[in-house]
Design a protein around this motif. Sequence first.
Motif, mmCIF file in Angstrom:
data_model
loop_
_atom_site.group_PDB
_atom_site.id
_atom_site.type_symbol
_atom_site.label_atom_id
_atom_site.label_comp_id
_atom_site.label_asym_id
_atom_site.label_seq_id
_atom_site.Cartn_x
_atom_site.Cartn_y
_atom_site.Cartn_z
ATOM 1 N N ASN A 134 0.825 -1.208 0.000
ATOM 2 C CA ASN A 134 0.000 0.000 0.000
ATOM 3 C C ASN A 134 0.860 1.259 0.000
ATOM 4 N N VAL A 135 2.011 1.186 0.671
ATOM 5 C CA VAL A 135 2.956 2.304 0.639
ATOM 6 C C VAL A 135 3.349 2.600 -0.801
ATOM 7 N N PHE A 136 3.631 1.546 -1.565
ATOM 8 C CA PHE A 136 3.986 1.712 -2.978
ATOM 9 C C PHE A 136 2.834 2.317 -3.774
ATOM 10 N N VAL A 137 1.613 1.849 -3.521
ATOM 11 C CA VAL A 137 0.441 2.363 -4.245
ATOM 12 C C VAL A 137 0.265 3.856 -3.974
ATOM 13 N N PHE A 138 0.330 4.241 -2.707
ATOM 14 C CA PHE A 138 0.172 5.654 -2.361
ATOM 15 C C PHE A 138 1.356 6.490 -2.866
ATOM 16 N N LEU A 139 2.523 5.874 -2.915
ATOM 17 C CA LEU A 139 3.696 6.564 -3.463
ATOM 18 C C LEU A 139 3.457 6.925 -4.928
ATOM 19 N N GLU A 140 2.835 6.010 -5.675
ATOM 20 C CA GLU A 140 2.539 6.274 -7.083
ATOM 21 C C GLU A 140 1.466 7.346 -7.240
ATOM 22 N N ILE A 141 0.461 7.340 -6.366
ATOM 23 C CA ILE A 141 -0.575 8.383 -6.411
ATOM 24 C C ILE A 141 0.060 9.752 -6.188
ATOM 25 N N SER A 142 0.890 9.832 -5.175
ATOM 26 C CA SER A 142 1.562 11.096 -4.857
ATOM 27 C C SER A 142 2.497 11.526 -5.981
ATOM 28 N N SER A 143 3.277 10.576 -6.508
ATOM 29 C CA SER A 143 4.281 10.906 -7.516
ATOM 30 C C SER A 143 3.658 11.328 -8.840
ATOM 31 N N LEU A 144 2.664 10.584 -9.308
ATOM 32 C CA LEU A 144 2.044 10.911 -10.603
ATOM 33 C C LEU A 144 1.405 12.297 -10.574
ATOM 34 N N SER A 145 0.747 12.621 -9.467
ATOM 35 C CA SER A 145 0.165 13.966 -9.360
ATOM 36 C C SER A 145 1.264 15.016 -9.250
#
Length: 492
Positions: A134-145
Amino acid sequence: MIAHLPILQVIIPLMAAPICLFLKRAQLVWIFSVLVSGVAFLISILLLQQVMDSGMISYELGGWQAPWGIEYRIDTLNAFLLLIITAISTIVLLAAQTSIEKEIAKSKHTLFYVLYLLSLTGMLGIVSSGDVFNVFVFLEISSLSAYALIAMGKDRQALWASYQYLIMGTIGATFMLIGIGLMYQMTGTLNMQDLSQRLPEVAQTRTVFTAFVFVIVGVCLKLALFPLHQWLPNAYAYAPSIVTAFFAATATKVAIYLLIRFTFSIFGVSFSSTTIPLQTLFMALGLIGIFIASTSAIYQTNIKLLFAYSSIAQIGYMIVGFSIATVTGLTATLLHLFNHALMKSAIFLALGAVMYRLGSVQLSNFQGLGRQMPLTMAAIVVGGLSLIGVPLTVGFISKWYLLIALLEQGWWPIAVLILLGSILAVIYVWRIVEVAYFKEPLANQALVKEAPILFLVPIWTLIIANIYFGVDTRLSVQVAQSAARSLFGVTP
């Protein structure tokens, strides 16, 4: 409702992001975003208070007990980070409507707030989650935005900065995902608490060593540790000012949180500092980063670029504290997470005000600005003094604890190097002061006005916090020490 605060912290901004698309007026979207971030800030205060009073909070999603289900796990460390992220987000957003008028096309204003709230969601999710995938998933949400927000800068170089960050960020995320996959292969679990119990049984295998290296390199790319910092200067310099003010105070802090969480809570202190010589490596990289980045800052003529390099140097100070591997050293790092967020968000917001009035943050345009924009320039000076570590500012508190941690270990030569690094900060801050206060204004900007009130209120809120928490250190020091002790397993 109180029992659901950990998930509400993440769900509220996540749900709010698409709602922004249905609000037609830009001013309405701005007010809504400020309210959403403010609610997240209030939740973070309640969570920190609850953790300090009652201990760690475990929240199981969907009624599935960990480690089978996803768990949100809030302790002193991530409660402290949640407070930092939401406080900065709310204060910075107050100036957002005014700032983006001049830096982002009107047609993209709503999209800006959508991406901002998604980035906020990602950071809060990274910090709250007790599950490494989940850390990875949220990392991608934060990074893409984040990539999209940086690309909104009005200079065409913003596109290159965003692309550069995209490439480096993707490499970092890939490294982390490979490491997480290897950890799962060896333990059969993704829950952080469960991993911390199962990893010691297989700690001496090549797979775990490889997983550790992949995760650490991926995190170091995200936190812009020298020499993996190349994406940061342009990203901060050419992003819209509001984006820079938010990211400079939060994004790298979240990455440092991950570094601490993986090394202390998941792999364990003994594995991270004795099995692998991480302490020596990070100490060297932190010190080199301080000197190279500070020296680079001295020669910059774009002030946003100057303070971007300064951020890399400040990350070096945090890494030095982390590498000491003592309670006092980690306390210094956590203090600097908090204090640096206050300094840099104030400075970059003030630069946003200069950009609003002048359309540029080149050093040559700062001539005589101390008389034309006295409140804005005073904020930059106080923020600069805090970076140097002058007494009565938060920067002094961070460096004081860092020096104590070094002297406790008898490492006085490194303490001397830390002081020399502060002298380099004096040089690049003085360059701005000299131009702003000791030179006459340029002829074509003789009628420059002070920044609008919607800029000055958040800027000076942060500057007052810089001074207040430099005098009254009870909150910051108490929380940082409590988090550091719990990570080392030391009872108060």
